[in-house]
Write a protein that holds these residues in place. Structure first.
Motif, mmCIF file in Angstrom:
data_model
loop_
_atom_site.group_PDB
_atom_site.id
_atom_site.type_symbol
_atom_site.label_atom_id
_atom_site.label_comp_id
_atom_site.label_asym_id
_atom_site.label_seq_id
_atom_site.Cartn_x
_atom_site.Cartn_y
_atom_site.Cartn_z
ATOM 1 N N MET A 163 0.830 -1.196 0.000
ATOM 2 C CA MET A 163 0.000 0.000 0.000
ATOM 3 C C MET A 163 0.872 1.256 0.000
ATOM 4 S SD MET A 163 -3.101 1.025 2.578
ATOM 5 C CE MET A 163 -2.095 1.087 4.044
ATOM 6 N N LEU A 164 1.872 1.289 0.863
ATOM 7 C CA LEU A 164 2.759 2.449 0.924
ATOM 8 C C LEU A 164 3.519 2.605 -0.395
ATOM 9 C CD1 LEU A 164 4.054 4.814 2.386
ATOM 10 C CD2 LEU A 164 5.688 3.198 3.399
ATOM 11 N N THR A 165 3.973 1.503 -0.955
ATOM 12 C CA THR A 165 4.697 1.553 -2.221
ATOM 13 C C THR A 165 3.822 2.121 -3.330
ATOM 14 O OG1 THR A 165 6.117 -0.290 -1.568
ATOM 15 C CG2 THR A 165 5.957 0.169 -3.917
ATOM 16 N N GLU A 166 2.562 1.715 -3.390
ATOM 17 C CA GLU A 166 1.649 2.249 -4.398
ATOM 18 C C GLU A 166 1.418 3.743 -4.200
ATOM 19 O OE1 GLU A 166 0.278 0.959 -7.362
ATOM 20 O OE2 GLU A 166 1.923 -0.365 -6.809
ATOM 21 N N HIS A 167 1.293 4.165 -2.947
ATOM 22 C CA HIS A 167 1.126 5.597 -2.668
ATOM 23 C C HIS A 167 2.371 6.386 -3.102
ATOM 24 C CE1 HIS A 167 -2.772 5.554 -0.803
ATOM 25 N NE2 HIS A 167 -2.398 4.644 0.084
ATOM 26 N N ILE A 227 9.813 5.585 4.264
ATOM 27 C CA ILE A 227 9.330 5.519 2.877
ATOM 28 C C ILE A 227 10.386 4.857 1.987
ATOM 29 C CG2 ILE A 227 8.743 6.932 0.865
ATOM 30 C CD1 ILE A 227 7.664 9.040 2.863
ATOM 31 N N SER A 228 11.611 5.317 2.093
ATOM 32 C CA SER A 228 12.697 4.840 1.256
ATOM 33 C C SER A 228 12.987 3.352 1.466
ATOM 34 C CB SER A 228 13.952 5.666 1.542
ATOM 35 O OG SER A 228 15.034 5.205 0.785
ATOM 36 N N LYS A 229 13.070 2.932 2.723
ATOM 37 C CA LYS A 229 13.351 1.515 3.018
ATOM 38 C C LYS A 229 12.248 0.610 2.495
ATOM 39 C CE LYS A 229 16.148 2.378 7.089
ATOM 40 N NZ LYS A 229 16.159 2.470 8.538
ATOM 41 N N MET A 230 11.005 1.001 2.713
ATOM 42 C CA MET A 230 9.882 0.177 2.276
ATOM 43 C C MET A 230 9.848 0.064 0.754
ATOM 44 S SD MET A 230 7.462 -1.834 2.996
ATOM 45 C CE MET A 230 7.335 -1.612 4.751
ATOM 46 N N GLN A 280 10.264 -3.386 -1.385
ATOM 47 C CA GLN A 280 9.170 -3.862 -2.232
ATOM 48 C C GLN A 280 9.554 -3.919 -3.712
ATOM 49 O OE1 GLN A 280 5.796 -4.753 -1.548
ATOM 50 N NE2 GLN A 280 6.317 -4.781 0.611
ATOM 51 N N GLU A 281 10.290 -2.919 -4.190
ATOM 52 C CA GLU A 281 10.551 -2.781 -5.621
ATOM 53 C C GLU A 281 11.953 -3.208 -6.060
ATOM 54 O OE1 GLU A 281 8.243 -1.897 -8.045
ATOM 55 O OE2 GLU A 281 6.885 -2.154 -6.350
ATOM 56 N N GLY A 282 12.876 -3.320 -5.123
ATOM 57 C CA GLY A 282 14.238 -3.710 -5.480
ATOM 58 C C GLY A 282 15.027 -2.604 -6.160
ATOM 59 N N VAL A 283 14.569 -1.380 -6.012
ATOM 60 C CA VAL A 283 15.236 -0.219 -6.597
ATOM 61 C C VAL A 283 14.959 0.981 -5.684
ATOM 62 C CG1 VAL A 283 13.263 0.432 -8.060
ATOM 63 C CG2 VAL A 283 15.559 1.041 -8.784
ATOM 64 N N THR A 284 15.859 1.950 -5.697
ATOM 65 C CA THR A 284 15.652 3.123 -4.841
ATOM 66 C C THR A 284 14.569 4.028 -5.426
ATOM 67 O OG1 THR A 284 17.283 4.486 -5.978
ATOM 68 C CG2 THR A 284 18.084 3.119 -4.134
ATOM 69 N N ILE A 285 14.013 4.860 -4.567
ATOM 70 C CA ILE A 285 13.023 5.843 -5.009
ATOM 71 C C ILE A 285 13.638 6.771 -6.056
ATOM 72 C CG2 ILE A 285 11.778 7.924 -4.274
ATOM 73 C CD1 ILE A 285 11.090 6.446 -1.670
ATOM 74 N N ILE A 329 13.920 8.821 -11.555
ATOM 75 C CA ILE A 329 14.681 9.141 -12.764
ATOM 76 C C ILE A 329 14.069 8.427 -13.966
ATOM 77 C CG2 ILE A 329 16.900 8.764 -13.935
ATOM 78 C CD1 ILE A 329 18.224 9.313 -11.140
ATOM 79 N N HIS A 330 13.713 7.167 -13.796
ATOM 80 C CA HIS A 330 13.090 6.422 -14.898
ATOM 81 C C HIS A 330 11.749 7.043 -15.303
ATOM 82 C CE1 HIS A 330 15.656 2.864 -15.649
ATOM 83 N NE2 HIS A 330 16.111 3.143 -14.443
#
Length: 188
Positions: free
Chosen positions: A69-73, A108-111, A115-120, A125-126
């Motif tokens: 949920m946090l990742t989607e937000h 936020i950053s750790k989660m 979850q995504e295997g990449v930094t925010i 940037i992508h």
């Protein structure tokens, strides 16, 4: 009775329109729908599995845990920042997200990384590079104007980042005319 669900891969207004239509077609009344979230009236005979199947058939997923949920937000906030250019040059990404999500950036950053295997920052940037591709394709702005509109310090910084991510210069990309853009829900 109203039920609220969180939906993964909802990244644009077309996603909202599509899901509104799908819920309506199923006879489910949508109370409200925004990126990543649907509030609907429960209907007899319609269970969670039906809704999950409907979402999956349309390229979406039901968010089941707090980390997702946090990742989607976070993703939604970043997409909005790129689309609306909300993250001004005076405000860095970490403070923007902290304010927007009302959470400490380290959480936020750790989660997100977990979850995504990449930094925010890498994800952001992508997203920006995909926005650059869109702006090049539209041909309304030159490269310097694109860099300025996305809060890059210089067009050379954008050009360098673009080449690192895509493997080609912005001019080469423009001349290709085969755009090869990624859908936002498939970034990284």
């Amino acid at each position: 009775m109203k039920k609220k669900i969180l939906v993964k891969n909802m990244v644009c207004n077309r996603c909202i329109t599509l899901l509104e239509q799908e819920f309506k077609k199923s006879g489910i009344v949508v109370e409200s729908i925004v990126l990543g979230e649907i509030v609907y009236g429960e209907k007899d005979g319609v269970d969670q599995l039906f809704i999950e199947k409907m979402l999956r058939e349309n390229g979406f997923e039901l968010v089941k845990d707090a980390g997702e949920m946090l990742t989607e937000h976070i993703k939604i906030a970043l997409i909005e920042a790129v689309d609306q250019l909300e993250a001004s040059s005076e405000e860095n990404l970490s403070s923007y997200l902290s304010k927007k999500l009302n959470k400490d950036y380290s959480v936020i950053s750790k989660m997100f990384s977990k979850q995504e295997g990449v930094t925010i920052e890498r994800y952001y940037i992508h997203l920006k590079i995909e926005k650059v591709k869109e702006l090049i394709q539209l041909q309304h702005l030159n490269f310097s104007e694109i860099a300025y509109s996305l809060n890059y310090k210089s067009s050379s910084h954008l050009a360098s980042q673009f080449k690192t991510i895509t493997g080609m210069s912005m001019s080469d990309y423009k001349n290709l005319q085969q755009w090869g853009r990624k859908p936002l829900d498939q970034i990284v």
